[in-house]
Scaffold this active site. Structure first.
Site, mmCIF file in Angstrom:
data_model
loop_
_atom_site.group_PDB
_atom_site.id
_atom_site.type_symbol
_atom_site.label_atom_id
_atom_site.label_comp_id
_atom_site.label_asym_id
_atom_site.label_seq_id
_atom_site.Cartn_x
_atom_site.Cartn_y
_atom_site.Cartn_z
ATOM 1 C CG ASN A 1 -1.939 -1.094 1.209
ATOM 2 O OD1 ASN A 1 -2.581 -1.338 0.192
ATOM 3 N ND2 ASN A 1 -2.101 -1.783 2.326
ATOM 4 C CB CYS B 1 -3.655 -4.450 -5.582
ATOM 5 S SG CYS B 1 -4.138 -2.943 -6.452
ATOM 6 C CG ASN C 1 -7.627 -1.313 -10.553
ATOM 7 O OD1 ASN C 1 -8.224 -1.722 -11.537
ATOM 8 N ND2 ASN C 1 -8.212 -0.567 -9.638
ATOM 9 C CB CYS D 1 -10.511 -0.337 -5.228
ATOM 10 S SG CYS D 1 -10.150 -1.767 -4.185
#
Length: 297
Positions: free
Chosen positions: A76, A85, A87, A226
């Site tokens: 992050n 994640c 994307n 997201c």
């Protein structure tokens, strides 16, 4: 002696990432270093960092090396480690394609949320340098039992608890502005529902099987998109609509608008969720290790 370290910058529906290729897992990237690189004013800037490592070279991924050559060591923007994640996986795959490690077609990417199946579509030229969309098999959604509530200011809403390898709370609102500024994590109850924090999605209807969302990502704040959140939203919306492909035997496809673009989410009767959308590499360069050492001193 300072050294030059290669990086790239990419985004998927404007969810943007610093990409650091490190096949042999030779770089030390503690949380403070990741946060410095992701800083939008004093660093390169990004919602997160994609550390590109061969699975066999990383202790958390070596058990997946036989199935997936590459491990997405995702962090992050604040430097904290994340399971997955969506994307980011698309951008990770686009980087592998750009670097010549893979071509169009299917590949496997190891993540802390398991091995993800990716399909790089054939590039479609529009007179520019457009690339084809990237589809990621995001796995199955888990729908934990129990009531959850999220709030912003004086407003509160019931939320659907959806786990996509990372936790999500999906709340349906009349207007996306009700989500407020999303600078701070929206409070949720009960606290025990998400002991490690949660991504919170606020969702408004746009049409049949078409919704729009805003999201507060844990560790990053509000982001332009997201991927796992869009999948959680599609599943939560389908269940709200009384749609369950496992029951009907028919795939369910939802269009999910995010501030940075549009994602198409399909849930298959076997529970597998596929996400399709763009992934773009926008820049590449080098940073000086001495700068990073100075930031960390």
């Amino acid at each position: 002696m300072s050294t030059r370290i290669a990086f790239l910058k990419g985004h998927g529906t404007e969810n943007d990432f610093v990409i650091v290729p490190d096949p042999g897992n030779a770089l030390d990237l503690p949380p403070a270093a990741v946060a410095a690189l992701c800083d939008r004013r004093a660093g390169i800037g990004g919602d997160g960092l994609l550390h590109v490592v061969r699975s066999a070279a990383h202790p958390e991924a070596v058990h997946m090396a036989a199935e997936a050559e590459w491990f997405m060591d995702y962090r992050n923007g604040d430097g904290s480690v994340a399971e997955m994640c969506g994307n980011g996986v698309r951008v990770f795959a686009r980087y592998l394609q750009r670097a010549g490690h893979v071509g169009e077609g299917d590949l496997a990417v190891a993540t802390r949320g398991g091995v993800k199946r990716v399909h790089l579509a054939k590039a479609v030229s529009d007179g520019g340098s457009a690339a084809g969309d990237v589809t990621v098999g995001m796995g199955r959604a888990l729908l934990p039992e129990g009531d959850v509530e999220v709030s912003v200011g004086e407003r509160s809403w019931p939320a659907r608890n959806v786990n996509m390898g990372n936790p999500h709370a999906v709340a349906f609102v009349a207007d996306l502005s009700h989500a407020g500024d999303l600078y701070a994590p929206p409070p949720h109850e009960p606290a025990s529902a998400y002991p490690d924090g949660v991504n919170v999605e606020f969702v408004a209807d746009r049409g049949p099987r078409h919704v729009a969302m805003r999201v507060h990502e844990r560790g990053s704040g509000e982001t332009r998109s997201c991927g796992t959140g869009a999948c959680a939203v599609a599943v939560a919306t389908a269940r709200r609509d009384g749609v369950d492909p496992a029951v009907t035997g028919v795939p369910a496809t939802y269009t999910v608008d995010v501030p940075g673009g549009t994602l198409v989410i399909t849930e298959r009767p076997d529970g597998e969720i596929e996400m399709t959308g763009p992934a773009v590499i926008v820049a590449e360069g080098e940073f000086d290790s001495a700068w990073l050492e100075g930031v960390l001193a």
